[in-house]
Design a protein around this motif. Structure first.
Motif, PDB file in Angstrom:
ATOM      1  N   VAL A 191       1.285  -1.076   0.151  1.00  0.00           N
ATOM      2  CA  VAL A 191       0.329  -0.001  -0.416  1.00  0.00           C
ATOM      3  C   VAL A 191       0.756   1.201   0.414  1.00  0.00           C
ATOM      4  O   VAL A 191       0.969   1.811  -0.726  1.00  0.00           O
ATOM      5  N   THR A 220       1.180   3.702  -3.382  1.00  0.00           N
ATOM      6  CA  THR A 220       0.745   4.468  -3.232  1.00  0.00           C
ATOM      7  C   THR A 220       1.937   5.777  -3.207  1.00  0.00           C
ATOM      8  O   THR A 220       1.378   7.627  -3.938  1.00  0.00           O
ATOM      9  N   SER A 242      -6.372   3.836  -1.930  1.00  0.00           N
ATOM     10  CA  SER A 242      -5.481   4.437  -2.287  1.00  0.00           C
ATOM     11  C   SER A 242      -5.370   4.946  -3.789  1.00  0.00           C
ATOM     12  O   SER A 242      -5.558   6.162  -4.375  1.00  0.00           O
ATOM     13  N   GLN A 296      -8.119   6.940  -4.968  1.00  0.00           N
ATOM     14  CA  GLN A 296      -8.084   9.125  -4.022  1.00  0.00           C
ATOM     15  C   GLN A 296      -7.203   9.204  -5.523  1.00  0.00           C
ATOM     16  O   GLN A 296      -6.990  10.105  -5.767  1.00  0.00           O
ATOM     17  N   SER A 297      -6.455   8.360  -5.919  1.00  0.00           N
ATOM     18  CA  SER A 297      -5.103   9.424  -7.004  1.00  0.00           C
ATOM     19  C   SER A 297      -6.297   8.831  -8.090  1.00  0.00           C
ATOM     20  O   SER A 297      -5.951   9.932  -8.504  1.00  0.00           O
TER      21      SER A 297
END
Length: 696
Positions: A158, A162, A305, A308-309
């Motif tokens: 993660v 990220t 993650s 969100q990206s």
């Protein structure tokens, strides 16, 4: 084990040494090895460690060979020999012994070497102990460490993903990172699929990897179809598939198409941002048999993650589309075709990573067709990188175009634009360069307002920077009352290229402006001859270099017309008390005479023009405006006009025999073919004409 000495030698008085009782309590045996005699004494606990009865050991080291396998004996003997040779005081080693029952058991020994006053080793006193439990515990610790490391690596998936996605600015960047072979390795997956929700009712596949894993018919699927990505988008929950049988049973339509990937398990997660699904991702494994609770938590965190990206990337693309649309609306939609020239224009948006608004800037270009075979080329840069800079740029571009089209001189165009920007409700200033080229003659008048100099490239590739005296940037010159812009003149011969650009193409990290200009001239010199290809090459270099400034670029290459054009007009503003402006005007006249094939009368034209300019500056208040033009007709003529602000007409005076003035108009009358005076508003213009036939 080797024999270290001869038995005939006498033994030390304190041999054998007696161990501390504490050793026996800790199940450690002791030994005392006399190197001179070779005798090897072991206490009862040591016998027990070696699984020997006292009557089975005769005190000779080689007698232990029945308990110490040859390979272990060789390794142990090497450790002892090395310690004896290098002067060590002690040594330690783990080795295995074979018990009476034939089992191998780990043992540890530690010996202390006693030497005489010469440093020669005489004796080794040490301990031996059973290390089976110790190494077993160590092995357990290693296994625990391995488990902890595996857990840490799962958690790092993660973190590392990220970190990689933090550099992704667009949706395609996110896709590329996840599709990359290293990305799949990082995720531990054999294959990856990702889709984005469109119109709230369908999923468009945007990534699948590795190559060749695409399933026909899945490019666009409905959310209500029986596919795993559709399911997780509908339910907003993950789907973990832990066996091929489960996959085949749950998704019979999809399974036959992916059997070649040898999938043993799969994990599908919804990509949720701001409480709504924006897509789904699937990771397919060929070496898993299921997912632990920790595995599932890691994958859910990974999905969060990625979501969100993706949301950040989608927001960036929306902002960029708006910014690009505004930028393109402010720049000219098309560049007009100009007879006698080849033109190329390019614009590159800024590339400030992580700053959405900085993709738009205030750089611009423009090309303005003018009467008489002339063309105006503009390059400029409004301070700032935001929508306000772009808005100011659009207004300033329109104003410059209007002033130029009205027929004002280049210096006046720049001065009026500066006043406009100063009066605009903004705190921005702008640098600008305006070049007015007469394509029939090649004479170019250049005005520079705080902008970088133009560049001139010759047909052979040689490129040079043309130094042009400049004024303050637009807006600042009006604020400080310095609206006098000097006009430079240069000659653009046939097949020569004039290059105008903004500082985004010149500035290099860690280098000053001169270094950047030198690098740019080298690139232009080595570039292709075609202006469009050259423009593409320069923008490609700017893209590779990156940077947080936008770039505007205009290239104008003069071609030789098949049929000569009539007309041609040049203008120069000469301020009183400005010798450099007067020198520039003389240079312009000289260049125009040569370019317009009037060399036979060059001396006459230059002398008369100089006389008219001098009279205007000496006998009137204010500046003079010098205009040269070619008049077509039965007789081709070159016309010189000098305009001033005084309404008083010139008059002939008798200079007398010793007079130093009064001969000006006599020279004008004598050397010109015709001359006269015209009223111009509150002032006047003195003009004269010279017949200059076309060269055969």
């Amino acid at each position: 084990m080797v024999d270290r000495g001869a038995s005939a030698l006498s033994l030390p008085d304190d041999w054998p040494t007696h161990p501390e009782p504490i050793l026996a309590l800790n199940r450690m045996g002791s030994f005392d090895w006399d190197l001179d005699s070779g005798l090897f004494h072991m206490d009862a606990q040591a016998h027990e460690v070696f699984d020997l009865r006292p009557d089975e050991f005769d005190g000779r080291p080689e007698s232990l060979s029945g308990r110490v396998p040859p390979a272990e004996a060789f390794r142990l003997d090497s450790a002892v020999s090395q310690a004896l040779k290098d002067g060590s005081e002690n040594y330690g080693a783990y080795f295995r012994i074979r018990t009476r029952a034939g089992e191998l058991r780990w043992t540890h020994t530690q010996g202390y070497i006693r030497r005489d006053e010469t440093g020669k080793p005489r004796r080794i006193v040490g301990i031996v102990r059973d290390a089976t439990d110790e190494l077993a515990e160590n092995e357990e610790r290693l296994e625990q460490t391995a488990e902890d490391e595996a857990r840490r690596q799962q958690t790092n998936v993660v973190q590392l993903t990220t970190a990689a996605l933090a550099h992704a600015r667009t949706v395609q960047d996110v896709i590329d990172i996840l599709k990359d072979v290293q990305g799949l390795t990082l995720l531990g997956a054999k294959s990856l699929v990702m889709g984005l929700v469109e119109a709230g009712s369908r999923i468009r596949l945007v990534a699948e990897g590795p190559a060749g894993s695409f399933v026909p018919g899945t490019l666009v699927t409905r959310i209500d179809e029986p596919y795993p990505m559709s399911e997780v988008v509908r339910t907003l929950g993950p789907r973990f598939i832990e066996s091929p049988e489960e996959f085949a049973e749950s998704y019979p339509i999809l399974w036959p198409h992916i059997t070649g990937l040898h999938i043993t398990a799969a994990a599908y997660m919804p990509l949720i941002a701001q409480a709504r699904p924006i897509g789904a991702i699937g990771l397919l494994y060929s070496d898993r048999g299921g997912f632990s609770a920790e595995d599932r938590n890691v994958l859910l965190a990974l999905g969060s993650s990625i979501a969100q990206s993706l949301q950040r990337a989608m927001l960036y693309e929306q902002e960029k589309d708006l910014a690009t649309g505004l930028q393109q609306a402010m720049l000219p939609r098309t560049i007009p075709s100009v007879p006698g020239a080849e033109v190329a224009v390019r614009y590159r948006a800024a590339g400030a990573a992580g700053t959405l608004g900085r993709d738009i800037g205030g750089d611009w270009y423009d090309l303005i067709p003018l009467p008489g075979g002339r063309v105006g080329a503009v390059i400029g840069d409004v301070q700032g990188h935001d929508t306000h800079a772009a808005a100011v740029m659009g207004q300033l571009r329109i104003v410059l175009r209007a002033y130029a089209a009205e027929g004002h001189t280049p210096a006046t165009v720049m001065a009026r634009a500066s006043v406009f920007l100063h009066e605009l409700d903004t705190d921005r200033f702008a640098t600008c360069l305006y070049a007015e080229a007469d394509l029939s003659t090649g004479v170019v008048q250049v005005v520079r307002a705080g902008h970088i100099d133009p560049l001139l490239r010759e047909p052979g590739g040689a490129c040079r920077r043309v130094a042009v005296e400049g004024g303050l940037p637009l807006g600042l010159s009006a604020e400080f009352g310095s609206l006098e812009y000097p006009v430079g003149t240069l000659e653009l011969d046939a097949d020569h290229t004039l290059l105008l650009c903004t500082d985004g193409l010149v500035e290099l990290p860690g280098a000053d402006l001169d270094d950047g200009m030198s690098t740019l001239t080298g690139l232009i010199g080595a570039g292709p001859q075609d202006v469009r290809e050259l423009a593409d090459r320069l923008i490609d270099v700017a893209e590779e270099r990156g940077g947080d400034d936008d770039v505007a670029l205009l290239l104008l290459r003069r071609r030789v017309l098949d049929t000569p054009q009539a007309g041609g007009r040049l203008q120069q503003h000469v301020a009183p008390g400005d010798p450099e402006a007067l020198t520039g005007a003389r240079h312009m006249i000289r260049a125009a005479v040569r370019a317009w094939s009037a060399g036979d009368r060059a001396d006459e034209i230059e002398l008369v023009a100089d006389e008219l300019i001098t009279n205007a500056l000496m006998h009137t208040e204010g500046a003079a405006v010098v205009t040269l033009r070619v008049l077509a007709g039965s007789d081709r003529r070159l016309r010189v006009e000098v305009e001033d602000s005084s309404s008083a007409l010139p008059r002939r005076r008798d200079a007398g025999e010793s007079g130093v003035s009064g001969r000006g108009l006599l020279l004008v009358d004598l050397l010109t073919d015709v001359w006269g005076v015209e009223a111009r508003g509150g002032g006047k213009a003195v003009w004269c004409e010279f017949v200059v036939p076309e060269r055969a």
